[in-house]
Design a protein around this motif. Structure first.
Motif, PDB file in Angstrom:
ATOM      1  N   HIS A  91      95.303  38.386  69.349  1.00 56.91           N
ATOM      2  CA  HIS A  91      95.053  38.473  67.922  1.00 56.91           C
ATOM      3  C   HIS A  91      96.338  38.126  67.186  1.00 56.91           C
ATOM      4  O   HIS A  91      97.411  38.622  67.544  1.00 56.91           O
ATOM      5  N   ALA A  92      96.223  37.250  66.194  1.00 62.18           N
ATOM      6  CA  ALA A  92      97.383  36.866  65.390  1.00 62.18           C
ATOM      7  C   ALA A  92      97.038  36.996  63.914  1.00 62.18           C
ATOM      8  O   ALA A  92      95.911  36.737  63.500  1.00 62.18           O
ATOM      9  N   LYS A  93      98.020  37.427  63.135  1.00 59.97           N
ATOM     10  CA  LYS A  93      97.849  37.526  61.690  1.00 59.97           C
ATOM     11  C   LYS A  93      97.754  36.114  61.110  1.00 59.97           C
ATOM     12  O   LYS A  93      98.064  35.129  61.776  1.00 59.97           O
ATOM     13  N   ALA A  94      97.362  36.032  59.855  1.00 60.20           N
ATOM     14  CA  ALA A  94      97.221  34.731  59.194  1.00 60.20           C
ATOM     15  C   ALA A  94      98.516  33.941  59.197  1.00 60.20           C
ATOM     16  O   ALA A  94      98.500  32.713  59.264  1.00 60.20           O
ATOM     17  N   ASN A  95      99.658  34.616  59.190  1.00 61.11           N
ATOM     18  CA  ASN A  95     100.942  33.918  59.183  1.00 61.11           C
ATOM     19  C   ASN A  95     101.422  33.573  60.594  1.00 61.11           C
ATOM     20  O   ASN A  95     102.508  33.062  60.773  1.00 61.11           O
ATOM     21  N   GLY A  96     100.595  33.885  61.621  1.00 59.24           N
ATOM     22  CA  GLY A  96     100.941  33.550  62.996  1.00 59.24           C
ATOM     23  C   GLY A  96     101.623  34.665  63.761  1.00 59.24           C
ATOM     24  O   GLY A  96     101.851  34.542  64.952  1.00 59.24           O
ATOM     25  N   GLU A  97     101.965  35.773  63.092  1.00 54.62           N
ATOM     26  CA  GLU A  97     102.617  36.887  63.773  1.00 54.62           C
ATOM     27  C   GLU A  97     101.654  37.582  64.730  1.00 54.62           C
ATOM     28  O   GLU A  97     100.461  37.656  64.483  1.00 54.62           O
ATOM     29  N   TYR A  98     102.200  38.116  65.786  1.00 59.06           N
ATOM     30  CA  TYR A  98     101.446  38.871  66.787  1.00 59.06           C
ATOM     31  C   TYR A  98     100.791  40.092  66.142  1.00 59.06           C
ATOM     32  O   TYR A  98     101.428  40.853  65.428  1.00 59.06           O
ATOM     33  N   ALA A  99      99.483  40.279  66.406  1.00 58.80           N
ATOM     34  CA  ALA A  99      98.761  41.420  65.840  1.00 58.80           C
ATOM     35  C   ALA A  99      98.157  42.302  66.927  1.00 58.80           C
ATOM     36  O   ALA A  99      97.601  43.339  66.627  1.00 58.80           O
ATOM     37  N   GLY A 100      98.247  41.897  68.194  1.00 53.26           N
ATOM     38  CA  GLY A 100      97.728  42.722  69.284  1.00 53.26           C
ATOM     39  C   GLY A 100      96.939  41.909  70.286  1.00 53.26           C
ATOM     40  O   GLY A 100      96.764  40.699  70.135  1.00 53.26           O
ATOM     41  N   THR A 101      96.477  42.595  71.322  1.00 49.97           N
ATOM     42  CA  THR A 101      95.674  41.953  72.360  1.00 49.97           C
ATOM     43  C   THR A 101      94.517  42.862  72.737  1.00 49.97           C
ATOM     44  O   THR A 101      94.568  44.072  72.525  1.00 49.97           O
ATOM     45  N   SER A 102      93.503  42.275  73.311  1.00 53.61           N
ATOM     46  CA  SER A 102      92.399  43.009  73.921  1.00 53.61           C
ATOM     47  C   SER A 102      92.385  42.585  75.382  1.00 53.61           C
ATOM     48  O   SER A 102      92.124  41.420  75.685  1.00 53.61           O
ATOM     49  N   VAL A 103      92.723  43.517  76.276  1.00 55.16           N
ATOM     50  CA  VAL A 103      92.872  43.213  77.696  1.00 55.16           C
ATOM     51  C   VAL A 103      92.128  44.261  78.506  1.00 55.16           C
ATOM     52  O   VAL A 103      92.263  45.453  78.250  1.00 55.16           O
ATOM     53  N   GLY A 104      91.361  43.816  79.499  1.00 52.37           N
ATOM     54  CA  GLY A 104      90.625  44.741  80.341  1.00 52.37           C
ATOM     55  C   GLY A 104      91.429  45.268  81.518  1.00 52.37           C
ATOM     56  O   GLY A 104      91.094  46.302  82.080  1.00 52.37           O
ATOM     57  N   LEU A 105      92.485  44.576  81.907  1.00 52.90           N
ATOM     58  CA  LEU A 105      93.288  45.011  83.052  1.00 52.90           C
ATOM     59  C   LEU A 105      94.127  46.230  82.690  1.00 52.90           C
ATOM     60  O   LEU A 105      94.789  46.252  81.656  1.00 52.90           O
ATOM     61  N   ALA A 106      94.103  47.239  83.552  1.00 52.74           N
ATOM     62  CA  ALA A 106      94.911  48.438  83.344  1.00 52.74           C
ATOM     63  C   ALA A 106      96.329  48.249  83.883  1.00 52.74           C
ATOM     64  O   ALA A 106      97.250  48.928  83.456  1.00 52.74           O
TER      65      ALA A 106
END
Length: 149
Positions: A91-106
Motif C-alpha cells: 500500500h502506498a500513499k498518493a505521494n508514493g510514500e509507504y503506507a503498509g503491507t498486507s502479508v499472510g506469512l508469519a
C-alpha cells in the motif's frame, strides 16, 4: 417533435456530465505509475513482506483509489518455485510514500525445495485420493505451500 428534441438534449447533457466526471477522476490520478511506486516501496522496505534471499516477486495487479493511494498485489516465488499463500499487497500513499503491507506469512520462508516424492508417484496418489468424476490429470507441480502462514 418537442419530446424528441428534449430527449436528445437530455441524452447529450447526461453524456457530457459523465465525460466531465471521468475527466475529473483521470486528472486526480497520481503522476507516477502505481506499480513503479510499489517497486520503490518494496526495495526500501524488504522486511515488510517477510522476504528472504532466493525470492522473486511479480506485480499481478494494481488498484488506485480515488484519492491516489495505490495497492499493488504481488505473487512470490522461492528458489524458482511458486509460493501458494505467499502473495502480498503493498500500500502506498498518493505521494508514493509507504503506507503498509498486507502479508499472510508469519515468518520468512525457510523450507527445502527438493521433492520428497517423484512426480509420477504424486500423480498416482492424487488420482487415488480424488473422489468424483475424473476428466483429466494435469502435470504435477512442485510448489511451496505457505497457506497456513
Amino acid at each position: 417533435m418537442k419530446k424528441s428534441l428534449a430527449a436528445a438534449s437530455a441524452a447529450l447533457l447526461t453524456g457530457g456530465l459523465l465525460t466531465g466526471v471521468a475527466t475529473t477522476a483521470q486528472a486526480a490520478a497520481p503522476t507516477a505509475p502505481a506499480p513503479n511506486r510499489a517497486e520503490s516501496v518494496l526495495r526500501s522496505n524488504p522486511g515488510a513482506v517477510q522476504g528472504v534471499s532466493g525470492e522473486a516477486y511479480q506485480a499481478v495487479r494494481t488498484k488506485v483509489d480515488a484519492n491516489g493511494a495505490s495497492h499493488t498485489r504481488y505473487s512470490r516465488t522461492y528458489h524458482g518455485l511458486r509460493v501458494y499463500g505467499g502473495d502480498f499487497v503493498i500500500h502506498a500513499k498518493a505521494n508514493g510514500e509507504y503506507a503498509g503491507t498486507s502479508v499472510g506469512l508469519a515468518a520468512p520462508l525457510t523450507v527445502g525445495t527438493s521433492p520428497k516424492v517423484a512426480s509420477a508417484k504424486a500423480k498416482e496418489a492424487a488420482r487415488k485420493e480424488f473422489s468424483g468424476s475424473l476428466t483429466a490429470v494435469g502435470a504435477p507441480e512442485l510448489f511451496v505451500d505457505a497457506s497456513s502462514g
